[in-house]
Design a protein around this motif. Structure first.
Motif, PDB file in Angstrom:
ATOM      1  N   ARG A   1      41.531  29.204  36.519  1.00  0.00           N
ATOM      2  CA  ARG A   1      41.389  29.204  35.065  1.00  0.00           C
ATOM      3  C   ARG A   1      41.851  30.498  34.448  1.00  0.00           C
ATOM      4  NH1 ARG A   1      35.217  27.054  34.142  1.00  0.00           N
ATOM      5  NH2 ARG A   1      35.381  25.694  35.957  1.00  0.00           N
ATOM      6  N   LEU A   2      41.375  31.593  35.043  1.00  0.00           N
ATOM      7  CA  LEU A   2      41.709  32.888  34.460  1.00  0.00           C
ATOM      8  C   LEU A   2      43.210  33.151  34.586  1.00  0.00           C
ATOM      9  CD1 LEU A   2      40.948  35.500  33.120  1.00  0.00           C
ATOM     10  CD2 LEU A   2      40.297  36.425  35.345  1.00  0.00           C
ATOM     11  N   ALA A   3      43.765  32.831  35.738  1.00  0.00           N
ATOM     12  CA  ALA A   3      45.206  32.997  35.925  1.00  0.00           C
ATOM     13  C   ALA A   3      45.950  32.220  34.845  1.00  0.00           C
ATOM     14  CB  ALA A   3      45.619  32.514  37.316  1.00  0.00           C
ATOM     15  N   HIS A   4      45.511  30.994  34.629  1.00  0.00           N
ATOM     16  CA  HIS A   4      46.176  30.155  33.637  1.00  0.00           C
ATOM     17  C   HIS A   4      46.059  30.755  32.246  1.00  0.00           C
ATOM     18  CE1 HIS A   4      47.422  26.626  31.410  1.00  0.00           C
ATOM     19  NE2 HIS A   4      47.912  26.169  32.535  1.00  0.00           N
ATOM     20  N   LEU A   5      44.859  31.221  31.927  1.00  0.00           N
ATOM     21  CA  LEU A   5      44.641  31.799  30.598  1.00  0.00           C
ATOM     22  C   LEU A   5      45.539  33.009  30.369  1.00  0.00           C
ATOM     23  CD1 LEU A   5      42.786  31.696  28.020  1.00  0.00           C
ATOM     24  CD2 LEU A   5      41.504  33.544  29.086  1.00  0.00           C
ATOM     25  N   LEU A   6      45.613  33.872  31.372  1.00  0.00           N
ATOM     26  CA  LEU A   6      46.422  35.080  31.202  1.00  0.00           C
ATOM     27  C   LEU A   6      47.891  34.720  31.003  1.00  0.00           C
ATOM     28  CD1 LEU A   6      44.743  37.463  33.813  1.00  0.00           C
ATOM     29  CD2 LEU A   6      44.522  37.496  31.317  1.00  0.00           C
ATOM     30  N   LEU A   7      48.367  33.753  31.774  1.00  0.00           N
ATOM     31  CA  LEU A   7      49.762  33.341  31.612  1.00  0.00           C
ATOM     32  C   LEU A   7      50.000  32.749  30.226  1.00  0.00           C
ATOM     33  CD1 LEU A   7      50.424  31.784  35.127  1.00  0.00           C
ATOM     34  CD2 LEU A   7      51.541  33.800  34.153  1.00  0.00           C
ATOM     35  N   GLU A   8      49.029  31.965  29.762  1.00  0.00           N
ATOM     36  CA  GLU A   8      49.208  31.335  28.460  1.00  0.00           C
ATOM     37  C   GLU A   8      49.206  32.375  27.336  1.00  0.00           C
ATOM     38  OE1 GLU A   8      46.220  28.422  27.150  1.00  0.00           O
ATOM     39  OE2 GLU A   8      46.992  28.919  25.145  1.00  0.00           O
ATOM     40  N   ILE A   9      48.259  33.307  27.422  1.00  0.00           N
ATOM     41  CA  ILE A   9      48.217  34.353  26.386  1.00  0.00           C
ATOM     42  C   ILE A   9      49.525  35.138  26.401  1.00  0.00           C
ATOM     43  CG2 ILE A   9      47.090  36.475  25.644  1.00  0.00           C
ATOM     44  CD1 ILE A   9      44.483  35.401  26.734  1.00  0.00           C
ATOM     45  N   HIS A  10      49.977  35.470  27.594  1.00  0.00           N
ATOM     46  CA  HIS A  10      51.220  36.221  27.672  1.00  0.00           C
ATOM     47  C   HIS A  10      52.369  35.459  27.028  1.00  0.00           C
ATOM     48  CE1 HIS A  10      55.033  37.443  29.698  1.00  0.00           C
ATOM     49  NE2 HIS A  10      54.592  38.609  29.303  1.00  0.00           N
ATOM     50  N   ALA A  11      52.482  34.188  27.354  1.00  0.00           N
ATOM     51  CA  ALA A  11      53.587  33.387  26.810  1.00  0.00           C
ATOM     52  C   ALA A  11      53.507  33.314  25.287  1.00  0.00           C
ATOM     53  CB  ALA A  11      53.561  31.982  27.407  1.00  0.00           C
TER      54      ALA A  11
ATOM     55  N   GLY B   1      56.830  38.104  19.934  1.00  0.00           N
ATOM     56  CA  GLY B   1      57.282  39.485  20.093  1.00  0.00           C
ATOM     57  C   GLY B   1      56.180  40.502  20.320  1.00  0.00           C
ATOM     58  N   LEU B   2      55.024  40.044  20.810  1.00  0.00           N
ATOM     59  CA  LEU B   2      53.918  40.972  20.996  1.00  0.00           C
ATOM     60  C   LEU B   2      53.611  41.256  22.462  1.00  0.00           C
ATOM     61  CD1 LEU B   2      51.556  39.646  18.198  1.00  0.00           C
ATOM     62  CD2 LEU B   2      52.808  41.798  18.216  1.00  0.00           C
ATOM     63  N   ALA B   3      54.528  40.849  23.355  1.00  0.00           N
ATOM     64  CA  ALA B   3      54.323  41.156  24.770  1.00  0.00           C
ATOM     65  C   ALA B   3      55.648  41.587  25.381  1.00  0.00           C
ATOM     66  CB  ALA B   3      53.776  39.941  25.505  1.00  0.00           C
ATOM     67  N   GLN B   4      55.545  42.394  26.432  1.00  0.00           N
ATOM     68  CA  GLN B   4      56.734  42.744  27.188  1.00  0.00           C
ATOM     69  C   GLN B   4      56.988  41.627  28.199  1.00  0.00           C
ATOM     70  OE1 GLN B   4      54.362  45.189  26.258  1.00  0.00           O
ATOM     71  NE2 GLN B   4      55.969  45.280  24.700  1.00  0.00           N
ATOM     72  N   GLU B   5      58.087  41.778  28.918  1.00  0.00           N
ATOM     73  CA  GLU B   5      58.491  40.763  29.894  1.00  0.00           C
ATOM     74  C   GLU B   5      57.363  40.439  30.883  1.00  0.00           C
ATOM     75  OE1 GLU B   5      61.034  38.068  30.512  1.00  0.00           O
ATOM     76  OE2 GLU B   5      61.945  39.764  29.451  1.00  0.00           O
ATOM     77  N   THR B   6      56.699  41.455  31.399  1.00  0.00           N
ATOM     78  CA  THR B   6      55.664  41.201  32.408  1.00  0.00           C
ATOM     79  C   THR B   6      54.346  41.910  32.117  1.00  0.00           C
ATOM     80  OG1 THR B   6      56.356  43.073  33.751  1.00  0.00           O
ATOM     81  CG2 THR B   6      57.394  40.956  34.244  1.00  0.00           C
ATOM     82  N   SER B   7      54.149  42.310  30.886  1.00  0.00           N
ATOM     83  CA  SER B   7      52.876  42.963  30.576  1.00  0.00           C
ATOM     84  C   SER B   7      52.513  42.756  29.123  1.00  0.00           C
ATOM     85  CB  SER B   7      52.958  44.458  30.888  1.00  0.00           C
ATOM     86  OG  SER B   7      53.800  45.086  29.949  1.00  0.00           O
TER      87      SER B   7
ATOM     88  N   ALA C   1      42.274  49.666  31.461  1.00  0.00           N
ATOM     89  CA  ALA C   1      41.822  49.439  30.093  1.00  0.00           C
ATOM     90  C   ALA C   1      42.174  47.988  29.789  1.00  0.00           C
ATOM     91  CB  ALA C   1      42.493  50.403  29.131  1.00  0.00           C
ATOM     92  N   ARG C   2      42.889  47.758  28.720  1.00  0.00           N
ATOM     93  CA  ARG C   2      43.195  46.361  28.427  1.00  0.00           C
ATOM     94  C   ARG C   2      44.677  46.062  28.523  1.00  0.00           C
ATOM     95  NH1 ARG C   2      39.470  44.195  23.536  1.00  0.00           N
ATOM     96  NH2 ARG C   2      37.449  44.285  24.582  1.00  0.00           N
ATOM     97  N   LEU C   3      45.383  46.886  29.259  1.00  0.00           N
ATOM     98  CA  LEU C   3      46.780  46.548  29.491  1.00  0.00           C
ATOM     99  C   LEU C   3      46.881  45.723  30.774  1.00  0.00           C
ATOM    100  CD1 LEU C   3      49.776  47.126  28.501  1.00  0.00           C
ATOM    101  CD2 LEU C   3      49.846  48.606  30.530  1.00  0.00           C
ATOM    102  N   ILE C   4      47.401  44.515  30.634  1.00  0.00           N
ATOM    103  CA  ILE C   4      47.544  43.645  31.789  1.00  0.00           C
ATOM    104  C   ILE C   4      48.995  43.667  32.246  1.00  0.00           C
ATOM    105  CG2 ILE C   4      47.383  41.262  32.618  1.00  0.00           C
ATOM    106  CD1 ILE C   4      44.692  42.125  31.928  1.00  0.00           C
ATOM    107  N   VAL C   5      49.202  43.909  33.526  1.00  0.00           N
ATOM    108  CA  VAL C   5      50.545  43.798  34.086  1.00  0.00           C
ATOM    109  C   VAL C   5      50.565  42.617  35.038  1.00  0.00           C
ATOM    110  CG1 VAL C   5      52.336  44.947  35.416  1.00  0.00           C
ATOM    111  CG2 VAL C   5      50.839  46.295  33.952  1.00  0.00           C
ATOM    112  N   LEU C   6      51.458  41.680  34.773  1.00  0.00           N
ATOM    113  CA  LEU C   6      51.572  40.514  35.646  1.00  0.00           C
ATOM    114  C   LEU C   6      52.447  40.901  36.834  1.00  0.00           C
ATOM    115  CD1 LEU C   6      52.289  37.900  32.819  1.00  0.00           C
ATOM    116  CD2 LEU C   6      50.072  38.536  33.782  1.00  0.00           C
ATOM    117  N   SER C   7      51.819  41.491  37.846  1.00  0.00           N
ATOM    118  CA  SER C   7      52.593  42.046  38.967  1.00  0.00           C
ATOM    119  C   SER C   7      53.327  40.944  39.707  1.00  0.00           C
ATOM    120  CB  SER C   7      51.666  42.766  39.951  1.00  0.00           C
ATOM    121  OG  SER C   7      50.536  43.259  39.308  1.00  0.00           O
TER     122      SER C   7
END
Lengths: 245, 245
Positions: free
Chosen positions: A153-163, A169-175, A213-219
DNA sequence: GCGACTTGTTAATCTAAATCATTAATCGAA
DNA sequence: TTCGATTAATGATTTAGATTAACAAGTCGC
């Protein structure tokens, strides 16, 4: 109300060929910009609400509060989203919307909007298309809650928020800067806060994300996608946009 | 395609003043009636699908199948519902639809429908209104899965099915023939079959329902409603239906 | 009317996640 | 800068619900 640089314009452009006339028509019916402070309740559970509010900047949540005090978040609202859907189609709201940060949005009464639809039918279709996106995102949420494990669930949520952030235009390619607390994510995913915290650490331990902190990097976003069985789908464009009338 | 007695007509009548011209317009674009057998897959997960199918008779489920073999049912489809929403707005479907009983429905290609919307804008709004209902029902499903206990979930589901069947004349005031197996309800509510069974018995033990075979009697629908925190909401009518053009 | 398949019921075990309790870290405002 | 409040991180305990398995009761097709 000038639309330039407005997140909803970015979003609509992906769905239809938005020409100058369309933009002018929208600018004509948009009534005003509103700024509210963090923590303000925009829609009260149980009250009627009859406007479409197009979020320009800031974050909010749509949620239901139960008698037990439990809260279920239905949707994380980002710039480009519409507050007031689907509540504006009903006699009153069964859920609340609250700003998580300072928030600015543009208001348009639902009657004003529907009047425009009679003159420019493409806007009725736009509304249906936005609604379809909304429904699809809700559907994904149902799958998440019903049949995915907490880590999925969490993985899915993070991917969805990122997308969704990336789209406007509020996210970088992988973070991206995660704008939500663990309390909020727990209430979205139907988990307790301690458990969400543990699951978050698990994702870090498995090198799928890294975060400080609250910066997520999708490694390893491929790995995340596999774990969550994430499958992005694309909206079909609205057909037949030659103008009639 | 004559619409008389069609469940979708009953349903639309609740949302808008459906006059003779409207009915004729719909009849003109509806392409054909289709009957399929029980267990037939109408929409294949992963394939494109670009039609609206208005269910006349019979039952179906919209669901997502996960790699693990788990199934999450997104929606129980009844007469008067639309198959093909929201998938027809996307390039392909991320879920499947399968008939649970023999099923008859009326087909209309999405392009045909949108063409009608350009000529008769009210139909674009109708689509938005149906979409809003769909989204609201999904939202309720999210609350159910995320923050209601199993017994509350089931109570809520039974009340919702009853209300929806009643709307199209397929339920009595306080009873209805439940068209779904426990397997289906378990997959809708994110529970295992044995657990759903237990919860069903609990509802009976607490005198909230009584049931034999698949006839459900809501012996105490007020009590059920209290347990489930069920709050029916009413669609607002589509405004401004004077015809332009 | 008989066998095959589907559906409903029940019980025993076991694990995942809630709950409760506390501490540490951060952030915001005065 | 400090205080209070929010947020994040842990640990111990408990319980709800999944899993598995086995069986009874229907129902369908032939």
């Amino acid at each position: 109300m000038p639309l330039n640089g407005h997140a909803i314009k970015t979003r609509l452009t992906r769905v239809m060929k938005l020409n100058a006339d369309d933009v002018a028509a929208l600018e004509a019916i948009f009534e005003r910009d509103v700024c509210v402070k963090k923590r303000q309740e925009l829609i009260i559970q149980g009250s009627p609400f009859r406007s479409l509010c197009f979020v320009q900047d800031g974050y909010a949540i749509r949620y239901r509060l139960l008698r037990s005090g439990k809260r279920q978040i239905l949707k994380l609202i980002l710039p480009g989203d519409v507050i007031g859907f689907p509540v504006s189609f009903f006699d009153r709201s069964t859920y609340a919307v609250e700003a998580l940060t300072d928030l600015t949005y543009t208001v348009c009464g639902i009657d004003r909007y529907t009047r425009l639809c009679y003159e420019q039918p493409q806007f009725g279709l736009v509304l249906s298309w936005l609604a379809a996106q909304e429904a699809a995102s809700y559907a994904e949420h149902i799958v998440n809650l019903g049949r995915r494990t907490p880590i999925e669930r969490l993985a899915h949520l993070l991917l969805e928020i990122h997308a969704r952030l990336f789209q406007v235009g509020l996210a970088q390619e992988t973070s991206f800067a995660l704008p939500f607390s663990q309390q909020v994510m727990a209430d979205a995913l139907g988990l307790s806060v301690p458990h969400l915290n543990r699951v978050m650490q698990q994702l870090r331990a498995e090198q799928l994300i890294s975060s400080n902190a609250r910066l997520i990097v999708l490694s390893d976003s491929a790995g995340l996608g596999r774990l969550a069985q994430y499958q992005p789908i694309n909206l079909a464009p609205i057909p037949l946009l030659e103008r009639h009338c």
